[in-house]
Scaffold this motif. Sequence first.
Motif, PDB file in Angstrom:
ATOM      1  N   THR A  25       0.708  -1.372   0.044  1.00  0.00           N
ATOM      2  CA  THR A  25       0.292  -0.751  -0.141  1.00  0.00           C
ATOM      3  C   THR A  25       0.871   1.386  -0.335  1.00  0.00           C
ATOM      4  OG1 THR A  25      -0.381  -0.316   2.074  1.00  0.00           O
ATOM      5  CG2 THR A  25      -1.773  -0.798   1.508  1.00  0.00           C
ATOM      6  N   TRP A  26       2.269   1.231   0.619  1.00  0.00           N
ATOM      7  CA  TRP A  26       2.623   1.961   0.439  1.00  0.00           C
ATOM      8  C   TRP A  26       3.066   3.455  -0.696  1.00  0.00           C
ATOM      9  CZ3 TRP A  26       8.163   2.862  -2.464  1.00  0.00           C
ATOM     10  CH2 TRP A  26       8.552   3.646  -1.924  1.00  0.00           C
ATOM     11  N   PHE A  29       0.086   4.758  -2.449  1.00  0.00           N
ATOM     12  CA  PHE A  29      -0.004   5.873  -1.974  1.00  0.00           C
ATOM     13  C   PHE A  29       1.040   6.288  -2.485  1.00  0.00           C
ATOM     14  CE2 PHE A  29       1.177   9.211   1.291  1.00  0.00           C
ATOM     15  CZ  PHE A  29      -0.754   9.355   1.312  1.00  0.00           C
ATOM     16  N   ASN A  30       2.125   6.274  -2.077  1.00  0.00           N
ATOM     17  CA  ASN A  30       3.049   7.372  -2.937  1.00  0.00           C
ATOM     18  C   ASN A  30       2.969   7.376  -4.234  1.00  0.00           C
ATOM     19  OD1 ASN A  30       4.841   8.335  -0.354  1.00  0.00           O
ATOM     20  ND2 ASN A  30       4.852   6.246   0.142  1.00  0.00           N
ATOM     21  N   ASP A  54       2.275  -0.096   6.772  1.00  0.00           N
ATOM     22  CA  ASP A  54       1.666   0.798   7.437  1.00  0.00           C
ATOM     23  C   ASP A  54       1.266   1.977   6.635  1.00  0.00           C
ATOM     24  OD1 ASP A  54       2.140  -0.064   9.479  1.00  0.00           O
ATOM     25  OD2 ASP A  54       4.558   1.254   9.382  1.00  0.00           O
ATOM     26  N   TYR A  55       0.563   2.072   5.565  1.00  0.00           N
ATOM     27  CA  TYR A  55       0.093   3.201   4.519  1.00  0.00           C
ATOM     28  C   TYR A  55      -1.443   2.616   4.521  1.00  0.00           C
ATOM     29  CZ  TYR A  55       4.409   5.303   4.555  1.00  0.00           C
ATOM     30  OH  TYR A  55       5.743   5.530   4.555  1.00  0.00           O
ATOM     31  N   ARG A  58      -4.178   5.869   5.374  1.00  0.00           N
ATOM     32  CA  ARG A  58      -3.984   6.467   4.390  1.00  0.00           C
ATOM     33  C   ARG A  58      -4.305   6.279   2.792  1.00  0.00           C
ATOM     34  NH1 ARG A  58       1.956   8.617   5.285  1.00  0.00           N
ATOM     35  NH2 ARG A  58       2.034   6.397   6.940  1.00  0.00           N
ATOM     36  N   ASP A 272       8.426   9.821   4.095  1.00  0.00           N
ATOM     37  CA  ASP A 272       7.923  10.089   2.828  1.00  0.00           C
ATOM     38  C   ASP A 272       7.713  11.538   1.873  1.00  0.00           C
ATOM     39  OD1 ASP A 272       6.494   7.977   2.906  1.00  0.00           O
ATOM     40  OD2 ASP A 272       5.647   8.493   4.409  1.00  0.00           O
TER      41      ASP A 272
END
Length: 389
Positions: A25-26, A29-30, A54-55, A58, A272
């Motif tokens: 998921t990082w 999101f990024n 952890d993302y 978000r 980030d």
Amino acid sequence: MARGGALIMMNGAPGKEVWVAINTTWNIFNFRRSLIAALREAGFRVVAYAPPDDYVGRVETICSRYIPMQLDNASTHPLRELTTLWRMVRLLRLEKPALLLTYTPKVNIYLALAARVWGIPVVANVSGLGFGFAADGGVKRIMLALYRIAFLSPKRIFFQNAEDRATFLDAELAKEAQAALLPGSGVDVSRFSPRPKVRDDGTFVFLMVSRLIWEKGVGEYVAAARLLKADFPSVSFRLLGFLDVLSPSAISRGEVEAWVLEGVIEYLGHSDDTATAYAETDCVVLPSYYREGVPRTLLEGASMGLPAITTDMPGCRQAVANGETGLLCKARDATSLAEAMRRILLMTDDERTAMGTKARARIVREFDEKIVVARYMEVVKGILGEAQR
């Protein structure tokens, strides 16, 4: 957060569901926010499908909903991998998304196979060839066989550099009509724009932004820093990126701590807000020998007006115009890297500034993420428009 395949519902735009599926998921999101925003603005409901990390929170804020993917990125166990594939087949039967946008090798392969069972269209993105194509023996043969079967069905396969596209076509892993080129993942040229230098102490700063795995050239970066420290003791060699990566070639926390204690590098941890790190930097370095697509860090640094040093490898060399926007060095060669870094250090401020100015202009012209988003939207609307006829 829901687990074990349970769904996390959110208020989303009405319309057909388009899934964005990646191995973290990082990453969603990024790197996929602008695409997701464009899809939702066009009326699609966007579902994020990725392993939880952890993302997740978000990602929930930018997508219509989130579905946890049960995927072990490091696993090669046949039974475990078949179980993962079977879960995807069952999930797609239940959910019936209108379209899958997939990224990263395992996700590309498994979801193409699972979607083929139910006739769900797929757009795959080959963002570099990674470990599998660099390996020898059984692992590579299995990967090639899986790609050959899985990539019979995607409506479009995006490649981030022409060499990867040619590799797939030559090996008959993709058809000419499927295979299209993108300028990497693109970069947000507004967010990553030139800024005044944050510091004013006169220290020259090299920065490497990367997952901490050996194939990214971290060892060569450290070795080159050692070679240069004797002649340039005040130069700072900084390293920013994830530790504790789930990879067989991950660099341990102890090794990084030893380099810091030695005084050869400064480890900045993970952030980030890479734009702030670039704003304190004079030159970006990525000595990767991993089969990259087009490395995002090189695009981000160039977009901020910084020269770069990278290897003469597929994907990396597409990000730098050698001698104009940065320098190329040999792969797996700390001496060659140190020589390129020395050349940058010995340039005048005006010469480095001119190189960075050309780098910024090239990014705006060729690698703006708006180009990538527009290509995706064209393909998505085309595929779903065909499905309605």
